[in-house]
Design an enzyme around this catalytic site. Structure first.
Site, PDB file in Angstrom:
ATOM      1  CG  HIS A 131      10.763 -19.952 -29.755  1.00 25.02           C
ATOM      2  ND1 HIS A 131       9.714 -20.245 -28.928  1.00 25.02           N
ATOM      3  CD2 HIS A 131      11.369 -21.146 -30.034  1.00 25.02           C
ATOM      4  CE1 HIS A 131       9.683 -21.556 -28.676  1.00 25.02           C
ATOM      5  NE2 HIS A 131      10.681 -22.129 -29.354  1.00 25.02           N
ATOM      6  CB  SER A 138       5.167   8.688 -44.588  1.00 23.33           C
ATOM      7  OG  SER A 138       4.858   9.749 -43.689  1.00 23.33           O
ATOM      8  CE  LYS A 142       8.100   4.541 -42.453  1.00 22.55           C
ATOM      9  NZ  LYS A 142       7.115   4.673 -41.386  1.00 22.55           N
ATOM     10  CD  GLU A 183       1.996  -2.105 -43.041  1.00 18.61           C
ATOM     11  OE1 GLU A 183       1.340  -1.390 -42.273  1.00 18.61           O
ATOM     12  OE2 GLU A 183       2.930  -1.657 -43.728  1.00 18.61           O
TER      13      GLU A 183
END
Ligand code: ARG
Length: 476
Positions: free
Chosen positions: A161, A282, A288, A295
């Site tokens: 979980h 970024s 970043k 992804e």
């Protein structure tokens, strides 16, 4: 033949030419051209069978094979290209043959149809590419196994979980992903067994009245057997759908791995650092560093699943045998192959170069009262019914939360105060003895457990399996 003059394999019974709209709708050469090398392989086998059937003289066969070789060479160098006027790969290649042989080129079409040809070409293409996909999967398995070896003794928070549950060896968790991938490879090898059936000889749908030899063609093309039913052979696309399922499940597996990498690389976890070579920045936030490979792996699974759905939807409700709808089988298959060959090397590179923050993992492993089960199981070994042990440890956790303490910080006195179960026993043993993470890992030493020794056994077993998979990809 001029580039802009339409080349068709079926003009005889038509008075007018097709409309522009039909031509644009019908043309598939822009995507099926990648089947050209496989179509040429099948053509060579077919030429030999025509010769054995007495339908080509030896001299004709020699010229035919010479022209096919030359056409193959010209396709590979780019000297021969399909034009917008060629309807599909078969049409373009027949044009190339006619350019080389004149009317002799027209003899090759005897006894075969684009229906058995296209089914054969797609099987040949996929059997070839599945081996490359397996090689890429083997690289990913190997990258994960190396990281697992490096981190077999590193304790990490194991989760259910997405909550801390019990400590695990970080290597154990990485190997869990390897097992999923080894099943993917097994599935592809099993797929290959069923895909190794040759449709050539089935003609349009009924077989041929010419004395052809489907078994000889099958053997020459590396298939295990010719198709036993010509109607099934030209209508069946199970091999494409099954492949797309395998590809979709690989997509799902690398998506789940990608999701973990994204989490682990986040500020909140800081379990790993993705190498610069597999990260992006970024355009506005100078600080970043983003895990885009993970992804994209997660994102690409969507199109792999979509390709499977697309083909199943095309096939559903098609009457036997060939229908032009079947031309829609190729783009999802090609896209799935391209997607896997694009994404797998990037994921392998990301995994093999990522740095594991062992100190952070070790420090977090006992967090969230992750050793509570070990405490309850100790009470069970002391004869307490598990139900009561579970209850007592639950109370202890609440006591710790109220008093802002971790299980590992408790003294013998504090423990005894919460429940007599936790008191030092007659032999002088303290329950605190089980409250250490590495003891908890080592204790889970049955087959399949997270004890580092068992993890090392798993690594040895997996290396053997992966070696076998690599050999299959290279040899067959
Ligand atoms: N381009 C076609 C396909 O991909 C080849 C088979 C064409 N057959 C036919 N009867 N029109 O399916």
């Amino acid at each position: 033949m001029a580039d802009n003059k339409p080349m068709r394999l079926w003009g005889g019974r038509f008075e007018g030419g097709p409309s522009d709209a039909l031509t644009r709708l019908s043309v598939s050469v822009q995507f099926d051209w990648r089947l050209a090398p496989y179509d040429l392989l099948a053509s060579r086998a077919h030429a030999r069978v025509l010769h054995r059937a007495g339908l080509l003289t030896q001299e004709e066969l020699d010229r035919m094979l010479g022209a096919l070789d030359d056409l193959d060479r010209a396709c590979r160098t780019g000297e021969f290209r399909p034009t917008v006027a060629d309807e599909d790969v078969h049409t373009a290649l027949e044009r190339g043959l006619l350019e080389r042989l004149g009317s002799l080129g027209g003899k090759l079409r005897a006894g075969r149809s684009r229906n058995d040809q296209i089914a054969t070409d797609l099987r040949l293409y996929l059997r070839d590419h599945v081996r490359t996909i397996v090689s890429r999967l083997v690289e990913l398995e190997t990258a994960l196994i190396s990281q697992a070896e490096e981190n077999a003794d590193v304790a990490a928070p194991g989760m259910t979980h997405l909550q801390h549950a019990q400590p695990v060896s970080f290597g154990h968790q990485l190997l869990a992903h390897v097992h999923a991938l080894t099943r993917d490879v097994d599935r592809l090898r099993d797929w290959d067994r069923r895909a190794a059936v040759s449709p050539l000889g089935s003609g349009a749908l009924a077989g041929s009245s010419l004395p052809l030899d489907p078994a000889a063609v099958a053997a020459e093309l590396g298939f295990d057997a010719p198709a036993p039913n010509s109607m099934d052979a030209v209508a069946d696309r199970d091999f494409a759908a099954e492949f797309l399922f395998c590809a979709a499940l690989i997509g799902v597996h690398i998506s789940r791995l990608g999701e973990e990498i994204v989490l682990w690389a986040s500020q909140e976890f800081r379990w790993i650092e993705v190498d610069d070579a597999y990260s992006t920045g970024s355009s506005i936030m100078p600080q970043k560093k983003n895990p885009d490979v993970a992804e994209l792996a997660r994102g690409k699974s969507g199109r792999l699943i979509g390709s499977l759905m697309s083909l199943l939807t095309t096939l559903k409700g098609l009457p036997l045998t060939y229908n032009r709808d079947l031309q829609e089988d190729k783009e999802p298959v090609f896209d799935a192959v391209d997607t896997l060959l694009l994404v797998l090397p990037a994921v392998s590179g990301m995994i093999s170069t990522m740095r594991v923050n062992k100190a952070k993992l070790e420090a977090s492993a006992p967090d969230g009262f992750a050793l509570a089960t070990d405490l309850a199981e100790l009470l069970v070994r002391r004869g307490v019914p598990f139900r009561d042990a579970h209850e007592a440890v639950g109370h202890l956790v609440v006591w710790c939360q109220v008093n802002d303490k971790d299980l590992g910080e408790l003294t013998d006195d504090e423990l005894a105060k919460v429940s007599p179960y936790f008191a030092v026993d007659a032999t002088g043993a303290s329950v605190r003895d089980v409250l250490n993470v590495h003891g908890a890992l080592a204790a889970r030493s049955a087959f399949g457990g997270t004890a580092p020794d068992r993890v090392r056994d798993q690594i040895a077993a997996l290396r053997e399996i992966v070696d076998g998979q690599a050999a299959w990809a290279n040899e067959s």
